[in-house]
Enzyme design. Structure first.
Site, PDB file in Angstrom:
ATOM      1  N   SER A 179       0.629  -1.603  -0.025  1.00 37.23           N
ATOM      2  CA  SER A 179      -0.148   0.098  -0.014  1.00 37.23           C
ATOM      3  C   SER A 179       0.445   1.044  -0.233  1.00 37.23           C
ATOM      4  CB  SER A 179      -1.116   0.016   0.944  1.00 37.23           C
ATOM      5  OG  SER A 179      -1.689   1.191   1.450  1.00 37.23           O
ATOM      6  N   ASP A 239     -10.043  -3.560  -5.092  1.00 34.60           N
ATOM      7  CA  ASP A 239      -8.637  -2.630  -5.213  1.00 34.60           C
ATOM      8  C   ASP A 239      -8.885  -1.373  -4.935  1.00 34.60           C
ATOM      9  OD1 ASP A 239      -6.967  -1.498  -3.448  1.00 34.60           O
ATOM     10  OD2 ASP A 239      -5.833  -2.810  -4.072  1.00 34.60           O
ATOM     11  N   HIS A 277      -8.000  -4.867  -1.002  1.00 37.27           N
ATOM     12  CA  HIS A 277      -6.936  -4.253  -0.078  1.00 37.27           C
ATOM     13  C   HIS A 277      -6.882  -4.193   1.105  1.00 37.27           C
ATOM     14  CE1 HIS A 277      -4.112  -1.101  -0.366  1.00 37.27           C
ATOM     15  NE2 HIS A 277      -3.931  -0.790   1.129  1.00 37.27           N
TER      16      HIS A 277
END
Length: 407
Positions: free
Chosen positions: A189, A343, A373
């Site tokens: 991320s 995501d 995610h």
């Protein structure tokens, strides 16, 4: 009795309504995801209320999740774990106890959390680094860079770059018994964003002679120029990371000024003089057809130059590695990218894989059709890898983190 039963039924219905979130059919253990989503949603509501009442910053409340998940640095029979500092930056260091036949591999890892939350000491990150160190017999440096809102860009980047540059010195590599030809950067991320930015910057730094062997980017955030990508539309209300929360993370990375957040939300934050950058994030040419279905590309709507002048970070490729020109991508190390179908950041990773391949960079792109995610937070023990999210377990837990790159 009847009134009590009615009240109980109403209460149960309200709780079920609050917990329930629409979950894609192909996601394993949907109720587990719903419960985690409920925790995040509850924290979000508390954070909004606390901020409006002037009691706390929104991100400070979200940080409670990281605090609750924190574990002390505990060594085991395979790995020695310590919290220390490298180049003045806090890190959690994992050193394998298994004797090495020669010099060891090394992984520099940057945790996720939108540059605002997260910690190398969270259960999921501790488990990932510990397993990586044990199974790869590698030194793992998990960096606790400083976070927003107390610190804004470029502090987060400067912290991870400082650690990376320090660790890549010959004397430091020798101190830890690391092979200078087998070092990689990795992150998930926001950490994937930082890893990509570090890899690009190292190419330009004449003071660094050690070259990275690989970079591993796990559902990375790579640009804030265009948040009208198909993945942002398709997954706008997806549990764990919604579009509104990602907008909040991006804006908070640069400033706590709500005017930038409002501009990013409407996708009108880029001034016309920077319009040439959209070629690097043009999803109509960079995404495969199946990810473009049902979506029509429209050109950018430009915003006022005032915000860009005041907060230029969102136009800086240290914050948005996708904005690098092709010439700046050439020479990057072999790259592993994991993207997840469910995501908002899916298209960032896919477009980066496309652009890296076009620049001649060896790329292994793995796409998890059932992934979402933040799936890494579910992997806190070997049992979690066996039950649910098997693909992510293989990708995130070494030796499969970098299938061939560190051999």
């Amino acid at each position: 009795m009847g009134a009590k039963l009615l009240c109980l039924c109403i209460a149960f219905t309200l709780v079920a309504y609050y917990i329930y979130s629409p979950i894609p059919e192909n996601v394993e253990q949907p109720w587990k995801l719903m419960l985690v989503s409920t925790v995040f949603r509850t924290l979000g509501h508390v954070a909004e209320a606390a901020e409006r009442l002037g009691l706390a910053n929104y991100m400070d409340v979200l940080m409670l999740f990281s605090t609750a998940e924190h574990v002390a640095p505990t060594s085991d029979e395979n790995v020695t774990v310590t919290d220390t500092e490298l180049s003045g930056v806090a890190v959690r260091l994992f050193l394998p106890k298994k004797p090495a036949d020669g010099l060891r591999r090394a992984v520099l890892y940057f945790h996720g959390g939108g540059w605002c939350v997260g910690d190398a000491g969270m259960k999921g990150y501790d488990f990932l680094a510990r397993r990586t160190s044990s199974q790869l017999n590698a030194v793992v440096v998990s960096v606790n860079y400083r976070l927003a809102p107390k610190y804004h860009f470029p502090v987060q980047f400067e912290d991870v770059y400082s650690v990376s540059k320090f660790f890549l010195q010959s004397r430091v590599l020798s101190q830890y018994g690391v092979d200078p030809t087998r070092v990689c950067v990795a992150g998930d991320s926001a950490g994937g964003n930082l890893a990509a930015a570090v890899a690009q910057k190292l190419l330009e730094d004449s003071e660094v002679t050690t070259k990275l062997k690989a970079q591993a980017l796990i559902y990375p955030a790579l640009q804030t120029l265009d948040l009208n990508l198909p993945s942002y539309h398709q997954n706008a209300d997806m549990p764990v990371l919604s579009k509104s929360l990602m907008v909040r993370f991006w804006s908070e990375y640069f400033t706590s000024d709500p005017s930038l957040r409002e501009a990013i939300t409407s996708n009108r934050h880029v001034p016309a003089q920077w319009g040439h950058l959209f070629q690097f994030v043009n999803w109509s040419t960079l995404l495969p057809d199946r990810m473009k279905k049902g979506h029509v590309y429209t050109g950018p709507v430009f915003g006022s130059p005032a915000l860009a002048k005041k907060y230029p970070g969102f136009l800086d490729r240290r914050a948005a590695p996708l904005l690098a020109a092709e010439a700046q991508l050439r020479g990057l190390p072999p790259t592993y990218i994991l993207t997840c179908e469910h995501d908002v950041l899916r298209d960032d990773g896919v477009m980066y894989a496309t652009r890296l391949k076009a620049a001649g960079v060896p790329v292994t792109h793995e796409h998890a059709e059932d992934g979402f995610h933040g799936a890494l937070i579910f992997v806190t023990s070997p049992a979690d890898m066996a039950v649910g999210h098997r693909l992510l377990g293989r990708c995130l837990c070494c030796p499969a983190l970098l299938p061939r790159s560190l051999n």
